[in-house]
Scaffold this motif. Sequence first.
Motif, PDB file in Angstrom:
ATOM      1  N   GLU A  22       0.828  -1.212   0.000  1.00 56.46           N
ATOM      2  CA  GLU A  22       0.000   0.000   0.000  1.00 56.46           C
ATOM      3  C   GLU A  22       0.862   1.261   0.000  1.00 56.46           C
ATOM      4  O   GLU A  22       0.592   2.218  -0.724  1.00 56.46           O
ATOM      5  N   ALA A  23       1.917   1.272   0.810  1.00 63.79           N
ATOM      6  CA  ALA A  23       2.802   2.441   0.874  1.00 63.79           C
ATOM      7  C   ALA A  23       3.524   2.663  -0.449  1.00 63.79           C
ATOM      8  O   ALA A  23       3.696   3.805  -0.880  1.00 63.79           O
ATOM      9  N   ILE A  24       3.932   1.592  -1.101  1.00 65.14           N
ATOM     10  CA  ILE A  24       4.596   1.715  -2.395  1.00 65.14           C
ATOM     11  C   ILE A  24       3.629   2.290  -3.419  1.00 65.14           C
ATOM     12  O   ILE A  24       3.980   3.219  -4.159  1.00 65.14           O
ATOM     13  N   LYS A  25       2.410   1.799  -3.442  1.00 67.38           N
ATOM     14  CA  LYS A  25       1.396   2.333  -4.365  1.00 67.38           C
ATOM     15  C   LYS A  25       1.151   3.813  -4.098  1.00 67.38           C
ATOM     16  O   LYS A  25       1.066   4.621  -5.029  1.00 67.38           O
ATOM     17  N   ASP A  26       1.036   4.181  -2.827  1.00 65.76           N
ATOM     18  CA  ASP A  26       0.813   5.589  -2.459  1.00 65.76           C
ATOM     19  C   ASP A  26       2.005   6.463  -2.865  1.00 65.76           C
ATOM     20  O   ASP A  26       1.819   7.566  -3.373  1.00 65.76           O
ATOM     21  N   PHE A  27       3.216   5.973  -2.630  1.00 64.97           N
ATOM     22  CA  PHE A  27       4.406   6.736  -2.983  1.00 64.97           C
ATOM     23  C   PHE A  27       4.431   7.004  -4.485  1.00 64.97           C
ATOM     24  O   PHE A  27       4.651   8.134  -4.920  1.00 64.97           O
ATOM     25  N   ILE A  28       4.202   5.979  -5.267  1.00 63.88           N
ATOM     26  CA  ILE A  28       4.212   6.125  -6.726  1.00 63.88           C
ATOM     27  C   ILE A  28       3.120   7.090  -7.179  1.00 63.88           C
ATOM     28  O   ILE A  28       3.357   7.953  -8.024  1.00 63.88           O
ATOM     29  N   ALA A  29       1.947   6.980  -6.601  1.00 62.68           N
ATOM     30  CA  ALA A  29       0.832   7.842  -6.994  1.00 62.68           C
ATOM     31  C   ALA A  29       1.079   9.309  -6.645  1.00 62.68           C
ATOM     32  O   ALA A  29       0.632  10.198  -7.365  1.00 62.68           O
ATOM     33  N   THR A  30       1.812   9.563  -5.572  1.00 64.06           N
ATOM     34  CA  THR A  30       1.989  10.936  -5.106  1.00 64.06           C
ATOM     35  C   THR A  30       3.351  11.540  -5.449  1.00 64.06           C
ATOM     36  O   THR A  30       3.623  12.689  -5.079  1.00 64.06           O
ATOM     37  N   HIS A  31       4.192  10.804  -6.156  1.00 66.34           N
ATOM     38  CA  HIS A  31       5.532  11.298  -6.489  1.00 66.34           C
ATOM     39  C   HIS A  31       5.839  11.174  -7.984  1.00 66.34           C
ATOM     40  O   HIS A  31       6.957  10.873  -8.372  1.00 66.34           O
ATOM     41  N   GLN A  32       4.857  11.448  -8.808  1.00 64.90           N
ATOM     42  CA  GLN A  32       5.075  11.380 -10.252  1.00 64.90           C
ATOM     43  C   GLN A  32       6.018  12.503 -10.696  1.00 64.90           C
ATOM     44  O   GLN A  32       5.915  13.626 -10.213  1.00 64.90           O
ATOM     45  N   LEU A  33       6.916  12.173 -11.608  1.00 62.43           N
ATOM     46  CA  LEU A  33       7.914  13.126 -12.087  1.00 62.43           C
ATOM     47  C   LEU A  33       7.656  13.527 -13.534  1.00 62.43           C
ATOM     48  O   LEU A  33       7.295  12.674 -14.348  1.00 62.43           O
ATOM     49  N   PRO A  34       7.892  14.784 -13.863  1.00 60.44           N
ATOM     50  CA  PRO A  34       7.825  15.190 -15.265  1.00 60.44           C
ATOM     51  C   PRO A  34       8.962  14.512 -16.040  1.00 60.44           C
ATOM     52  O   PRO A  34      10.000  14.164 -15.470  1.00 60.44           O
ATOM     53  N   ALA A  35       8.781  14.361 -17.325  1.00 64.07           N
ATOM     54  CA  ALA A  35       9.767  13.684 -18.169  1.00 64.07           C
ATOM     55  C   ALA A  35      11.128  14.366 -18.136  1.00 64.07           C
ATOM     56  O   ALA A  35      12.153  13.705 -18.317  1.00 64.07           O
ATOM     57  N   ASN A  36      11.165  15.674 -17.886  1.00 64.44           N
ATOM     58  CA  ASN A  36      12.436  16.395 -17.931  1.00 64.44           C
ATOM     59  C   ASN A  36      13.201  16.388 -16.602  1.00 64.44           C
ATOM     60  O   ASN A  36      14.259  17.006 -16.499  1.00 64.44           O
ATOM     61  N   VAL A  37      12.693  15.697 -15.601  1.00 61.44           N
ATOM     62  CA  VAL A  37      13.373  15.623 -14.302  1.00 61.44           C
ATOM     63  C   VAL A  37      13.984  14.231 -14.147  1.00 61.44           C
ATOM     64  O   VAL A  37      13.280  13.219 -14.224  1.00 61.44           O
ATOM     65  N   GLU A  38      15.296  14.210 -13.960  1.00 66.85           N
ATOM     66  CA  GLU A  38      15.994  12.943 -13.737  1.00 66.85           C
ATOM     67  C   GLU A  38      15.572  12.357 -12.387  1.00 66.85           C
ATOM     68  O   GLU A  38      15.330  13.095 -11.426  1.00 66.85           O
ATOM     69  N   LEU A  39      15.525  11.049 -12.314  1.00 66.15           N
ATOM     70  CA  LEU A  39      15.132  10.374 -11.077  1.00 66.15           C
ATOM     71  C   LEU A  39      15.960  10.861  -9.889  1.00 66.15           C
ATOM     72  O   LEU A  39      15.410  11.197  -8.838  1.00 66.15           O
ATOM     73  N   ILE A  40      17.254  10.930 -10.049  1.00 63.27           N
ATOM     74  CA  ILE A  40      18.118  11.303  -8.919  1.00 63.27           C
ATOM     75  C   ILE A  40      18.006  12.773  -8.553  1.00 63.27           C
ATOM     76  O   ILE A  40      18.469  13.179  -7.488  1.00 63.27           O
ATOM     77  N   GLU A  41      17.393  13.578  -9.414  1.00 64.30           N
ATOM     78  CA  GLU A  41      17.223  15.004  -9.135  1.00 64.30           C
ATOM     79  C   GLU A  41      15.847  15.324  -8.544  1.00 64.30           C
ATOM     80  O   GLU A  41      15.531  16.497  -8.304  1.00 64.30           O
ATOM     81  N   ALA A  42      15.049  14.306  -8.305  1.00 65.56           N
ATOM     82  CA  ALA A  42      13.715  14.526  -7.746  1.00 65.56           C
ATOM     83  C   ALA A  42      13.845  15.201  -6.379  1.00 65.56           C
ATOM     84  O   ALA A  42      14.711  14.836  -5.577  1.00 65.56           O
ATOM     85  N   PRO A  43      12.998  16.192  -6.115  1.00 64.21           N
ATOM     86  CA  PRO A  43      13.127  16.969  -4.881  1.00 64.21           C
ATOM     87  C   PRO A  43      12.781  16.209  -3.604  1.00 64.21           C
ATOM     88  O   PRO A  43      13.105  16.678  -2.514  1.00 64.21           O
ATOM     89  N   PHE A  44      12.169  15.052  -3.730  1.00 62.60           N
ATOM     90  CA  PHE A  44      11.740  14.327  -2.532  1.00 62.60           C
ATOM     91  C   PHE A  44      12.790  13.371  -1.974  1.00 62.60           C
ATOM     92  O   PHE A  44      12.593  12.787  -0.916  1.00 62.60           O
TER      93      PHE A  44
END
Length: 75
Positions: A22-44
């Motif tokens: 459930e937590a993984i599903k919630d994290f994915i749903a609430t932390h979507q990234l725009p295509a121009n943001v690298e995974l490692i540069e995500a602010p969270f």
Amino acid sequence: MEPTHHPFHHLFEQLGLDASNEAIKDFIATHQLPANVELIEAPFWSEAQANFLEEGLQEDSDWAEVIDQLNTSLR
């Protein structure tokens, strides 16, 4: 030597996050990234989390496949 396969929830544990389904599903749903943001540069990510992800990808470690899966899931 055969490479280690890490299940998706183990990556969440490694990152210090709640690894329940459930937590993984919630994290994915609430932390979507725009295509121009690298995974490692995500602010969270904390600095330590971003470093772990970056090293896993750069070194093509046994975590790289599941990190790629996380990246895809957050798009």
